[in-house]
Write a protein that holds these residues in place. Structure first.
Motif, PDB file in Angstrom:
ATOM      1  N   PRO A 106       0.738   6.021  25.337  1.00  0.00           N
ATOM      2  CA  PRO A 106       0.293   4.782  24.489  1.00  0.00           C
ATOM      3  C   PRO A 106       1.396   4.876  23.444  1.00  0.00           C
ATOM      4  O   PRO A 106       1.757   5.995  23.013  1.00  0.00           O
ATOM      5  CB  PRO A 106      -1.164   4.973  24.077  1.00  0.00           C
ATOM      6  CG  PRO A 106      -1.176   6.687  23.975  1.00  0.00           C
ATOM      7  CD  PRO A 106      -0.734   6.871  25.404  1.00  0.00           C
ATOM      8  N   PHE A 107       1.602   3.731  22.821  1.00  0.00           N
ATOM      9  CA  PHE A 107       2.693   3.451  21.891  1.00  0.00           C
ATOM     10  C   PHE A 107       2.342   2.128  20.903  1.00  0.00           C
ATOM     11  O   PHE A 107       1.701   1.219  21.382  1.00  0.00           O
ATOM     12  CB  PHE A 107       4.078   3.430  22.451  1.00  0.00           C
ATOM     13  CG  PHE A 107       4.427   2.114  23.051  1.00  0.00           C
ATOM     14  CD1 PHE A 107       4.879   1.235  22.519  1.00  0.00           C
ATOM     15  CD2 PHE A 107       4.309   1.907  24.589  1.00  0.00           C
ATOM     16  CE1 PHE A 107       5.233  -0.156  23.077  1.00  0.00           C
ATOM     17  CE2 PHE A 107       4.390   0.946  25.099  1.00  0.00           C
ATOM     18  CZ  PHE A 107       4.788  -0.073  24.305  1.00  0.00           C
ATOM     19  N   ALA A 108       2.896   2.382  19.713  1.00  0.00           N
ATOM     20  CA  ALA A 108       3.003   1.233  18.762  1.00  0.00           C
ATOM     21  C   ALA A 108       4.104   1.144  18.155  1.00  0.00           C
ATOM     22  O   ALA A 108       4.682   2.323  17.845  1.00  0.00           O
ATOM     23  CB  ALA A 108       1.560   1.455  17.913  1.00  0.00           C
ATOM     24  N   ALA A 109       4.636   0.086  17.794  1.00  0.00           N
ATOM     25  CA  ALA A 109       5.728  -0.432  17.074  1.00  0.00           C
ATOM     26  C   ALA A 109       5.610  -0.400  15.450  1.00  0.00           C
ATOM     27  O   ALA A 109       4.575  -0.877  15.297  1.00  0.00           O
ATOM     28  CB  ALA A 109       6.773  -1.601  17.671  1.00  0.00           C
ATOM     29  N   ARG A 110       6.538   0.124  14.565  1.00  0.00           N
ATOM     30  CA  ARG A 110       5.944   0.064  13.176  1.00  0.00           C
ATOM     31  C   ARG A 110       7.216  -0.325  12.611  1.00  0.00           C
ATOM     32  O   ARG A 110       8.420   0.255  12.777  1.00  0.00           O
ATOM     33  CB  ARG A 110       5.600   1.634  12.807  1.00  0.00           C
ATOM     34  CG  ARG A 110       5.357   1.655  11.403  1.00  0.00           C
ATOM     35  CD  ARG A 110       4.632   2.786  10.921  1.00  0.00           C
ATOM     36  NE  ARG A 110       3.338   3.045  11.596  1.00  0.00           N
ATOM     37  CZ  ARG A 110       2.789   4.453  11.471  1.00  0.00           C
ATOM     38  NH1 ARG A 110       3.451   5.328  10.779  1.00  0.00           N
ATOM     39  NH2 ARG A 110       1.522   4.598  11.995  1.00  0.00           N
ATOM     40  N   SER A 111       7.246  -1.298  11.388  1.00  0.00           N
ATOM     41  CA  SER A 111       8.244  -1.601  10.832  1.00  0.00           C
ATOM     42  C   SER A 111       7.798  -1.197   9.411  1.00  0.00           C
ATOM     43  O   SER A 111       8.359  -0.096   9.161  1.00  0.00           O
ATOM     44  CB  SER A 111       8.301  -3.176  10.648  1.00  0.00           C
ATOM     45  OG  SER A 111       9.152  -3.449   9.675  1.00  0.00           O
ATOM     46  N   GLY A 112       6.922  -1.631   8.608  1.00  0.00           N
ATOM     47  CA  GLY A 112       6.635  -1.135   7.261  1.00  0.00           C
ATOM     48  C   GLY A 112       5.204  -0.401   7.346  1.00  0.00           C
ATOM     49  O   GLY A 112       5.027   0.201   6.580  1.00  0.00           O
ATOM     50  N   GLY A 113       4.642  -0.511   8.680  1.00  0.00           N
ATOM     51  CA  GLY A 113       3.178   0.199   8.840  1.00  0.00           C
ATOM     52  C   GLY A 113       2.073  -0.677   7.980  1.00  0.00           C
ATOM     53  O   GLY A 113       1.304   0.219   7.773  1.00  0.00           O
ATOM     54  N   HIS A 114       2.036  -1.658   7.573  1.00  0.00           N
ATOM     55  CA  HIS A 114       0.980  -2.424   6.709  1.00  0.00           C
ATOM     56  C   HIS A 114      -0.066  -3.014   7.566  1.00  0.00           C
ATOM     57  O   HIS A 114      -0.871  -3.774   6.830  1.00  0.00           O
ATOM     58  CB  HIS A 114       1.794  -3.386   5.748  1.00  0.00           C
ATOM     59  CG  HIS A 114       2.308  -3.044   4.557  1.00  0.00           C
ATOM     60  ND1 HIS A 114       1.777  -3.272   3.190  1.00  0.00           N
ATOM     61  CD2 HIS A 114       3.235  -2.160   4.185  1.00  0.00           C
ATOM     62  CE1 HIS A 114       2.465  -2.481   2.326  1.00  0.00           C
ATOM     63  NE2 HIS A 114       3.334  -1.978   2.862  1.00  0.00           N
ATOM     64  N   SER A 115      -0.057  -3.059   8.698  1.00  0.00           N
ATOM     65  CA  SER A 115      -1.196  -3.655   9.534  1.00  0.00           C
ATOM     66  C   SER A 115      -2.420  -3.377   8.966  1.00  0.00           C
ATOM     67  O   SER A 115      -2.798  -2.230   9.102  1.00  0.00           O
ATOM     68  CB  SER A 115      -1.029  -3.162  10.939  1.00  0.00           C
ATOM     69  OG  SER A 115      -2.276  -3.650  12.003  1.00  0.00           O
ATOM     70  N   TYR A 116      -3.152  -4.384   8.668  1.00  0.00           N
ATOM     71  CA  TYR A 116      -4.473  -4.421   7.911  1.00  0.00           C
ATOM     72  C   TYR A 116      -5.516  -3.812   9.097  1.00  0.00           C
ATOM     73  O   TYR A 116      -6.374  -3.290   8.536  1.00  0.00           O
ATOM     74  CB  TYR A 116      -4.857  -5.742   7.625  1.00  0.00           C
ATOM     75  CG  TYR A 116      -4.275  -6.304   6.178  1.00  0.00           C
ATOM     76  CD1 TYR A 116      -3.049  -5.656   5.649  1.00  0.00           C
ATOM     77  CD2 TYR A 116      -5.042  -7.160   5.279  1.00  0.00           C
ATOM     78  CE1 TYR A 116      -2.866  -6.088   4.420  1.00  0.00           C
ATOM     79  CE2 TYR A 116      -4.562  -7.603   4.266  1.00  0.00           C
ATOM     80  CZ  TYR A 116      -3.343  -7.176   3.790  1.00  0.00           C
ATOM     81  OH  TYR A 116      -2.747  -7.477   2.414  1.00  0.00           O
ATOM     82  N   GLY A 117      -5.412  -3.846  10.349  1.00  0.00           N
ATOM     83  CA  GLY A 117      -6.096  -3.575  11.168  1.00  0.00           C
ATOM     84  C   GLY A 117      -5.741  -2.107  11.917  1.00  0.00           C
ATOM     85  O   GLY A 117      -6.192  -1.694  12.915  1.00  0.00           O
ATOM     86  N   GLY A 118      -4.568  -1.279  11.365  1.00  0.00           N
ATOM     87  CA  GLY A 118      -4.280  -0.248  11.717  1.00  0.00           C
ATOM     88  C   GLY A 118      -3.593  -0.255  13.187  1.00  0.00           C
ATOM     89  O   GLY A 118      -3.289   0.744  13.827  1.00  0.00           O
TER      90      GLY A 118
END
Length: 516
Positions: free
Chosen positions: A115-127
């Motif tokens: 499993p993976f997730a992309a991250r730019s600033g990491g501010h996703s309110y839902g994590g």
């Protein structure tokens, strides 16, 4: 396509049975293929036959760095901005040096079913930028280039707002952005992107001219109005992480000069009068004037005890002189004289620094709703009473209710012209509590209950639409709330570009065959 995608990933066969997904998702097996072509379904493979991830292979293939637990810098690179989701720790963080690295990371994750997730600033309110598998970090893609003659700004996907503003220094041009300096340009833009310049200049997504995207099958495509216009449209407010991983943007820039800023503060006893006066002003204000007005509380509360500190504040920006701004604000001051006020002229970039603030911070939750018109007296009274019931926490950010004035250039774009559908609102309302890891489970539960309460109490005064960048895992009808009438086209584009649903998270856009 990268070398790893052709030989190591595909094994020279042109096919590979793999699984893919984002944090917490275990999808079915799929085949690599170009987007839009029919998808053959291979037989399922027993879970015990899943390949063991070869992290060393990934590390060798990246031009950037692979960080594993225990490596220097791993913790800083792996923890999301919303510390509420800090316990979702990845097994590795790929610090991607370029788009080819991103493609390598996606194909590696697909091959090994990680499993993976992309991250730019990491501010996703839902994590949703956190993962228990691989975090594909775009942070190293932090270049910015200003073309003053063409009036364009080209940025890497890892650029944060503080870097955008720093890169614009001395250029005399601007791109509308948000308030929080650590927000990544990717999350801001892909979900819409508003700030104190948006009523005058438009949303961030409205400025998008071109974007480079790594697709689910490892291709690197360039989306413009002439090439892949549907994908470009989807990237203008369709939400981050839905159609691929964006690695570069070219945005339209606008020449700017000096602007004026203001900040007004009132005691809690003047809350109703202040909120009514500010809304009245913004309901007919020129597009050059922006405003954020909030009912704020921090400190003690009904659960924690102690004395809460409550107040009302309004701040914003005006594309004009401080004298003209003072005249615009005069009716507000006459209706509710503030306890503190500031009105002054600054350079555009100095104004952004004045307005900058990382909110919310720590651990927090958020619920948003668009308003078709200003809150009436009953709505103002409801908001005040609900804020007075905030249970308290140890987070200095506390809680509260905020209104952002919409309209101006934002609403001059047709709802279907971009994926961002919220073009007819008067205000955006946000309600949020915050807490820290020092607060007890009882305090955290009380804050979440309070959020449910204020959101429900204010329901009669708003619409069913919500802001996708204030993404809310608890929102029931989120598909229609975020995307409205644009949802069917977004679902079809999801089917075209990611038919195997490689880019998945709990509130990812479903494809055209999925439930509505």
């Amino acid at each position: 396509m990268t070398d790893i995608s052709r030989r190591s990933m595909l094994g020279g066969t042109g096919k590979l049975a793999i699984a893919a997904g984002a944090a917490g998702v275990t999808p079915g097996l799929v085949w690599l293929k170009p987007p839009g072509q029919p998808q053959p379904q291979p037989p399922a493979r027993p879970a015990w036959r899943r390949p063991r991830p070869d992290w060393d292979l990934l590390g060798r293939r990246l031009r950037g760095r692979l960080l594993r637990p225990g490596d220097r810098g791993f913790t800083a690179a792996s923890v999301p901005y919303n510390r509420r989701y800090a316990a979702i720790a990845p097994e590795g963080v790929a610090l991607c040096a370029d788009a080819a690295d991103v493609a390598t990371a996606v194909l590696w994750a697909r091959r090994y079913e990680v499993p993976f997730a992309a991250r730019s600033g990491g501010h996703s309110y839902g994590g949703y930028s956190a993962s228990r598998g691989l975090v594909i970090s775009l942070a190293p893609l932090n270049t910015i280039r200003v073309d003053r003659r063409a009036l364009t700004v080209t940025t890497g996907a890892g650029v944060r707002l503080r870097e955008v503003y720093a890169g614009l220094t001395g250029s005399g041009v601007a791109v509308p952005g948000g308030r929080c300096p650590t927000v990544g340009i990717s999350g801001l833009l892909l979900g819409g992107g508003f700030g104190f310049s948006s009523r005058q200049l438009g949303l961030t997504c409205d400025q998008l001219l071109e974007t480079e995207v790594v697709t689910a099958d490892g291709q690197i495509v360039r989306a413009t109005r002439a090439s892949h216009p549907g994908l470009l449209w989807a990237c203008q407010g369709g939400g981050g992480g839905n159609f691929g991983i964006n690695t570069r943007y070219t945005l339209r820039a606008t020449p700017v000069g000096r602007v004026s800023v203001y900040r007004l503060e009132w005691p809690w006893s003047r809350a109703a009068a202040a909120l009514e006066a500010v809304q009245a002003l913004m309901s007919h204000a020129p597009a050059a004037l922006s405003c954020r007005v909030g009912l704020d509380v921090h400190g003690g509360g009904t659960v924690t005890g102690g004395t809460p500190e409550r107040g009302v504040s309004a701040l914003g920006q005006y594309f004009g002189s401080s004298r003209d701004l003072a005249q615009l604000l005069a009716p507000v001051l006459a209706a509710a004289w503030p306890s503190a006020q500031l009105v002054e002229e600054r350079s555009y970039l100095a104004a952004q620094a004045f307005l900058a603030h990382n909110v919310p911070a720590g651990r927090f939750a958020s619920r948003s709703r668009f308003l078709a018109r200003a809150l009436p007296a009953a709505g103002i009274d409801t908001a005040i009473r609900q804020v007075e019931r905030w249970p308290g926490s140890s987070n200095p950010g506390g809680g509260g209710m905020t209104l952002f004035a919409w309209g101006g250039r934002i609403n001059q774009v047709r709802p279907a012209a971009t994926a961002f559908v919220h073009r007819e609102a008067a205000f955006l309302m946000d309600t949020e509590p915050s807490w820290t890891d020092r607060d007890s489970p009882r305090v955290v539960s009380a804050n979440l209950d309070w959020l449910d309460g204020i959101y429900g109490a204010l329901r009669p005064f708003g619409t069913a639409e919500a802001y996708q960048n204030f993404i809310d895992p608890a929102l029931a009808d989120w598909q229609h709330a975020y995307y409205g009438a644009n949802l069917p086209r977004l679902k079809q584009l999801k089917r075209d570009w990611d038919p195997d649903r490689v880019f998945r998270f709990p509130q990812a856009i479903p494809d055209a065959t999925g439930p509505s």
